[in-house]
Design a protein around this motif. Structure first.
Motif, PDB file in Angstrom:
ATOM      1  N   ALA A  91     -50.705  42.235  16.347  1.00 32.76           N
ATOM      2  CA  ALA A  91     -50.348  40.843  16.077  1.00 32.76           C
ATOM      3  C   ALA A  91     -49.844  40.749  14.646  1.00 32.76           C
ATOM      4  CB  ALA A  91     -51.552  39.933  16.267  1.00 32.76           C
ATOM      5  N   ALA A  92     -49.010  39.747  14.391  1.00 38.87           N
ATOM      6  CA  ALA A  92     -48.552  39.481  13.027  1.00 38.87           C
ATOM      7  C   ALA A  92     -49.735  38.937  12.229  1.00 38.87           C
ATOM      8  CB  ALA A  92     -47.401  38.486  13.044  1.00 38.87           C
ATOM      9  N   GLU A 152     -50.074  37.121   9.598  1.00 39.33           N
ATOM     10  CA  GLU A 152     -50.019  35.717   9.189  1.00 39.33           C
ATOM     11  C   GLU A 152     -50.250  34.770  10.368  1.00 39.33           C
ATOM     12  OE1 GLU A 152     -45.932  37.179  10.095  1.00 39.33           O
ATOM     13  OE2 GLU A 152     -47.483  37.921   8.752  1.00 39.33           O
ATOM     14  N   ARG A 153     -49.830  35.162  11.551  1.00 38.84           N
ATOM     15  CA  ARG A 153     -50.046  34.324  12.741  1.00 38.84           C
ATOM     16  C   ARG A 153     -51.513  34.384  13.177  1.00 38.84           C
ATOM     17  NH1 ARG A 153     -46.566  30.947  11.929  1.00 38.84           N
ATOM     18  NH2 ARG A 153     -44.406  31.573  12.235  1.00 38.84           N
ATOM     19  N   LEU A 154     -52.080  35.561  13.121  1.00 44.17           N
ATOM     20  CA  LEU A 154     -53.491  35.704  13.454  1.00 44.17           C
ATOM     21  C   LEU A 154     -54.353  34.930  12.451  1.00 44.17           C
ATOM     22  CD1 LEU A 154     -54.866  37.144  15.766  1.00 44.17           C
ATOM     23  CD2 LEU A 154     -55.161  39.121  14.297  1.00 44.17           C
ATOM     24  N   GLN A 175     -53.423  32.265  10.852  1.00 45.72           N
ATOM     25  CA  GLN A 175     -53.258  30.854  11.186  1.00 45.72           C
ATOM     26  C   GLN A 175     -54.175  30.442  12.337  1.00 45.72           C
ATOM     27  OE1 GLN A 175     -49.317  29.796  12.546  1.00 45.72           O
ATOM     28  NE2 GLN A 175     -49.740  27.609  12.428  1.00 45.72           N
ATOM     29  N   ALA A 176     -54.256  31.275  13.358  1.00 45.88           N
ATOM     30  CA  ALA A 176     -55.117  30.969  14.502  1.00 45.88           C
ATOM     31  C   ALA A 176     -56.574  30.863  14.058  1.00 45.88           C
ATOM     32  CB  ALA A 176     -54.960  32.040  15.581  1.00 45.88           C
ATOM     33  N   ASN A 219     -57.322  27.781  11.921  1.00 37.49           N
ATOM     34  CA  ASN A 219     -57.466  26.590  12.763  1.00 37.49           C
ATOM     35  C   ASN A 219     -58.827  26.567  13.453  1.00 37.49           C
ATOM     36  OD1 ASN A 219     -54.876  25.902  12.023  1.00 37.49           O
ATOM     37  ND2 ASN A 219     -53.994  26.095  14.050  1.00 37.49           N
ATOM     38  N   ILE A 248     -52.360  25.148  18.983  1.00 35.94           N
ATOM     39  CA  ILE A 248     -51.667  26.215  18.256  1.00 35.94           C
ATOM     40  C   ILE A 248     -52.415  27.528  18.423  1.00 35.94           C
ATOM     41  CG2 ILE A 248     -51.067  27.040  15.935  1.00 35.94           C
ATOM     42  CD1 ILE A 248     -50.439  24.040  15.272  1.00 35.94           C
ATOM     43  N   LEU A 303     -50.699  30.887  20.056  1.00 36.14           N
ATOM     44  CA  LEU A 303     -50.617  32.138  19.300  1.00 36.14           C
ATOM     45  C   LEU A 303     -51.356  33.261  20.008  1.00 36.14           C
ATOM     46  CD1 LEU A 303     -51.133  30.750  15.687  1.00 36.14           C
ATOM     47  CD2 LEU A 303     -49.041  31.780  16.594  1.00 36.14           C
ATOM     48  N   TYR A 335     -49.859  36.854  22.150  1.00 37.32           N
ATOM     49  CA  TYR A 335     -50.208  38.262  21.912  1.00 37.32           C
ATOM     50  C   TYR A 335     -50.974  38.864  23.081  1.00 37.32           C
ATOM     51  CZ  TYR A 335     -48.539  37.603  17.182  1.00 37.32           C
ATOM     52  OH  TYR A 335     -47.747  37.344  16.096  1.00 37.32           O
TER      53      TYR A 335
END
Length: 122
Positions: free
Chosen positions: A10-11, A13-15, A17-18, A21, A89, A93, A97
């Motif tokens: 996974a990226a 920065e996206r992980l 973010q998840a 949150n 979100i 995300l 993945y």
């Protein structure tokens, strides 16, 4: 978490973010003196992360809906505005993945949000 890495594809920065949150949601539902606990483990071909809060829990009829865009079960007039997008979100995300996210109740102790992501091959 167990010692050593728990690799997922996974990226970062996206992980991040998840999980930001998920943690923000858990903190916002926990009382001022409450706790948020994060545990991680490998379970067969998945990495499983549980985020537990000490809030009021999630009623059974809302456990799927909390991941819908713009849904919130918060009482109106709270201290902070919430748009009902955070967990939507997270789901987008995580599912992007190849994973899943689910909400369950911890009877008398709050809610548990569980993320499962496939272990990275290689």
């Amino acid at each position: 978490a167990p010692p050593g890495p728990l690799p997922v594809l996974a990226a970062p920065e996206r992980l991040a973010q998840a999980f930001e949150n998920l943690l923000a949601n858990a903190v916002s539902f926990s009382p001022a003196n409450g706790n948020v606990t994060v545990t991680a483990r490998r379970q067969e071909a998945a990495i499983v992360v549980d985020v537990d809060d000490s809030g009021p829990g999630i009623p059974p009829e809302h456990r799927e809906r909390v991941f819908d865009r713009f849904f919130t079960s918060r009482p109106a007039g709270g201290d902070e505005p919430h748009d009902g997008l955070g967990l939507a979100i997270v789901r987008a995300l995580v599912e992007g993945y190849g994973g899943s996210v689910a909400a369950t109740e911890r009877p008398g102790r709050g809610a548990r949000l569980t993320v499962k992501l496939p272990v990275a091959k290689g």
